[in-house]
Design a protein around this motif. Structure first.
Motif, PDB file in Angstrom:
ATOM      1  N   GLU A  32      34.822  42.035  40.578  1.00  0.00           N
ATOM      2  CA  GLU A  32      35.525  41.745  41.345  1.00  0.00           C
ATOM      3  C   GLU A  32      35.156  40.560  41.059  1.00  0.00           C
ATOM      4  O   GLU A  32      36.390  39.368  41.199  1.00  0.00           O
ATOM      5  N   GLN A  33      34.475  40.073  40.237  1.00  0.00           N
ATOM      6  CA  GLN A  33      34.583  38.567  39.676  1.00  0.00           C
ATOM      7  C   GLN A  33      36.222  38.692  38.758  1.00  0.00           C
ATOM      8  O   GLN A  33      36.608  37.971  38.465  1.00  0.00           O
ATOM      9  N   LEU A  34      36.043  39.474  38.410  1.00  0.00           N
ATOM     10  CA  LEU A  34      37.559  40.230  36.961  1.00  0.00           C
ATOM     11  C   LEU A  34      39.083  40.365  37.502  1.00  0.00           C
ATOM     12  O   LEU A  34      39.095  39.566  36.891  1.00  0.00           O
ATOM     13  N   ASP A  35      38.569  40.784  38.408  1.00  0.00           N
ATOM     14  CA  ASP A  35      39.588  40.958  39.504  1.00  0.00           C
ATOM     15  C   ASP A  35      40.118  39.473  39.515  1.00  0.00           C
ATOM     16  O   ASP A  35      41.525  39.337  39.400  1.00  0.00           O
ATOM     17  N   ARG A  36      39.335  38.544  40.732  1.00  0.00           N
ATOM     18  CA  ARG A  36      39.175  37.294  40.950  1.00  0.00           C
ATOM     19  C   ARG A  36      39.949  36.434  39.582  1.00  0.00           C
ATOM     20  O   ARG A  36      41.241  35.630  39.789  1.00  0.00           O
ATOM     21  N   LEU A  37      39.507  36.876  38.305  1.00  0.00           N
ATOM     22  CA  LEU A  37      40.271  35.943  36.703  1.00  0.00           C
ATOM     23  C   LEU A  37      41.317  36.254  36.948  1.00  0.00           C
ATOM     24  O   LEU A  37      42.149  35.091  36.207  1.00  0.00           O
ATOM     25  N   SER A  38      41.792  37.350  37.323  1.00  0.00           N
ATOM     26  CA  SER A  38      43.180  38.081  36.126  1.00  0.00           C
ATOM     27  C   SER A  38      44.505  37.689  37.838  1.00  0.00           C
ATOM     28  O   SER A  38      45.207  36.461  37.419  1.00  0.00           O
ATOM     29  N   VAL A  39      43.715  37.484  38.863  1.00  0.00           N
ATOM     30  CA  VAL A  39      44.824  36.138  39.956  1.00  0.00           C
ATOM     31  C   VAL A  39      44.879  35.052  39.180  1.00  0.00           C
ATOM     32  O   VAL A  39      46.249  34.950  39.721  1.00  0.00           O
ATOM     33  N   ILE A  40      43.766  34.165  39.218  1.00  0.00           N
ATOM     34  CA  ILE A  40      44.089  32.674  39.039  1.00  0.00           C
ATOM     35  C   ILE A  40      45.163  32.913  37.979  1.00  0.00           C
ATOM     36  O   ILE A  40      45.513  31.660  37.461  1.00  0.00           O
ATOM     37  N   ALA A  41      44.151  34.208  36.588  1.00  0.00           N
ATOM     38  CA  ALA A  41      45.321  33.562  35.197  1.00  0.00           C
ATOM     39  C   ALA A  41      47.169  33.969  35.837  1.00  0.00           C
ATOM     40  O   ALA A  41      47.917  33.103  35.072  1.00  0.00           O
ATOM     41  N   GLU A  42      47.252  34.847  36.203  1.00  0.00           N
ATOM     42  CA  GLU A  42      48.460  35.180  36.318  1.00  0.00           C
ATOM     43  C   GLU A  42      49.187  33.575  37.655  1.00  0.00           C
ATOM     44  O   GLU A  42      50.370  33.938  37.300  1.00  0.00           O
ATOM     45  N   GLN A  43      48.088  33.501  38.635  1.00  0.00           N
ATOM     46  CA  GLN A  43      49.020  32.260  39.059  1.00  0.00           C
ATOM     47  C   GLN A  43      49.338  31.349  37.840  1.00  0.00           C
ATOM     48  O   GLN A  43      50.526  30.518  38.357  1.00  0.00           O
ATOM     49  N   GLY A  45      49.981  31.175  35.314  1.00  0.00           N
ATOM     50  CA  GLY A  45      51.069  31.663  34.130  1.00  0.00           C
ATOM     51  C   GLY A  45      50.125  31.875  32.997  1.00  0.00           C
ATOM     52  O   GLY A  45      51.633  32.291  31.663  1.00  0.00           O
ATOM     53  N   ARG A  46      49.733  32.479  33.053  1.00  0.00           N
ATOM     54  CA  ARG A  46      48.817  33.398  31.718  1.00  0.00           C
ATOM     55  C   ARG A  46      49.083  35.064  31.511  1.00  0.00           C
ATOM     56  O   ARG A  46      48.856  35.525  32.664  1.00  0.00           O
ATOM     57  N   LYS A  47      49.265  35.285  31.115  1.00  0.00           N
ATOM     58  CA  LYS A  47      49.964  36.797  31.364  1.00  0.00           C
ATOM     59  C   LYS A  47      48.612  37.796  29.935  1.00  0.00           C
ATOM     60  O   LYS A  47      48.722  38.841  30.554  1.00  0.00           O
ATOM     61  N   ARG A  48      48.617  36.231  29.664  1.00  0.00           N
ATOM     62  CA  ARG A  48      47.450  37.542  28.011  1.00  0.00           C
ATOM     63  C   ARG A  48      46.079  37.644  28.698  1.00  0.00           C
ATOM     64  O   ARG A  48      45.673  36.853  29.573  1.00  0.00           O
ATOM     65  N   PRO A  49      45.108  38.679  28.796  1.00  0.00           N
ATOM     66  CA  PRO A  49      43.877  39.112  29.411  1.00  0.00           C
ATOM     67  C   PRO A  49      43.234  37.835  28.612  1.00  0.00           C
ATOM     68  O   PRO A  49      43.206  37.085  27.499  1.00  0.00           O
ATOM     69  N   MET A  50      41.795  36.867  29.138  1.00  0.00           N
ATOM     70  CA  MET A  50      40.590  36.344  29.433  1.00  0.00           C
ATOM     71  C   MET A  50      39.842  36.558  29.158  1.00  0.00           C
ATOM     72  O   MET A  50      39.095  36.929  30.423  1.00  0.00           O
TER      73      MET A  50
END
Length: 246
Positions: A32-43, A45-50
């Motif tokens: 769940e935390q990793l999914d939230r991180l991906s959503v916030i990163a996309e918002q 403008g970051r496309k690469r994984p963190m």
């Protein structure tokens, strides 16, 4: 020589800190935390994984890595609200390349170690960087959440950490004095934003009216000048000659 020695000391401290942090890193496995991180990163403008990791010995959530960034949390048990603010704060720092600016300031301090104004500049740049990042987070999350965001900063400062190194990474909260100033700015951000918007609107309107007035005035002058030139050119040659003689 002094500048070179200071720079070597800072680079050594940086590598020591990075080794210390990486030695105690544990990747976050919470889906769940990793999914939230991906959503916030996309918002943002970051496309690469963190990467998202945990190290219980760090004093505050921080961001390390210039080219392969990693958000380090002091604990995996972070409330969803705080997690969202922390991740957005660190992603904003990364998007703005604040780590590069931070090192540029450190290099400047090394080169001008004898100038006391440089240390004042370093402090003011750090403050401006954090204030700007806080405002960016609240502008995205909403200024009504300023109190919740301030509580997140307080919780980050209250975290039990063993190692503090403001040089090596971009942290969520560096010291109590800066935190106090940031909290005051956050609480007044909404009111100041409205005041700034009003003053900016008034100044913009004045500038527009001034430009229109000057343009109209210059247009009238141009018409008068054109009319006068046409009137002079229509006069007989003997009149023009006599006028030039006079």
């Amino acid at each position: 020589m002094v500048a070179l020695i200071l720079l070597v000391q800072k680079i050594t401290a940086y590598h020591s800190f990075i080794r210390y942090v990486k030695a105690g890193l544990n990747p976050v496995s919470n889906v769940e935390q990793l999914d939230r991180l991906s959503v916030i990163a996309e918002q943002t403008g970051r496309k690469r994984p963190m990467e998202l990791c945990v190290n219980p010995l760090v004093s505050s959530p921080l961001l390390i890595g210039f080219f392969r960034p990693c958000i380090v949390l002091p604990s995996a048990d972070i409330p969803e609200k705080d997690f969202q603010y922390i991740v957005l704060h660190e992603l904003t720092h990364y998007k703005r390349r604040d780590m590069f600016y931070k090192w540029l300031v450190q290099i400047t301090v090394c080169l001008h170690w004898f100038n006391p104004l440089v240390y004042l500049m370093r402090r003011e740049i750090t403050k401006a960087c954090e204030f700007s990042c806080d405002e960016a987070v609240l502008s995205k999350m909403g200024y009504d959440n300023a109190q919740d965001y301030g509580e997140t900063l307080l919780d980050a400062m209250a975290a039990v950490g063993k190692y503090k190194e403001s040089l090596a990474a971009v942290t969520l909260s560096e010291n109590k004095q800066l935190l106090k100033e940031r909290l005051g700015a956050i609480m007044n951000l909404k009111r100041k934003s409205k005041t700034t918007l009003f003053v900016t609107s008034v100044l913009t309107l004045c500038i527009i009216l001034g430009v229109v007035y000057l343009s109209h005035k210059n247009c009238i002058r141009f018409k008068i000048s054109s009319h006068a030139s046409s009137s002079i050119s229509s006069l007989p040659n003997n009149v023009l000659l006599s006028s030039s003689v006079i």
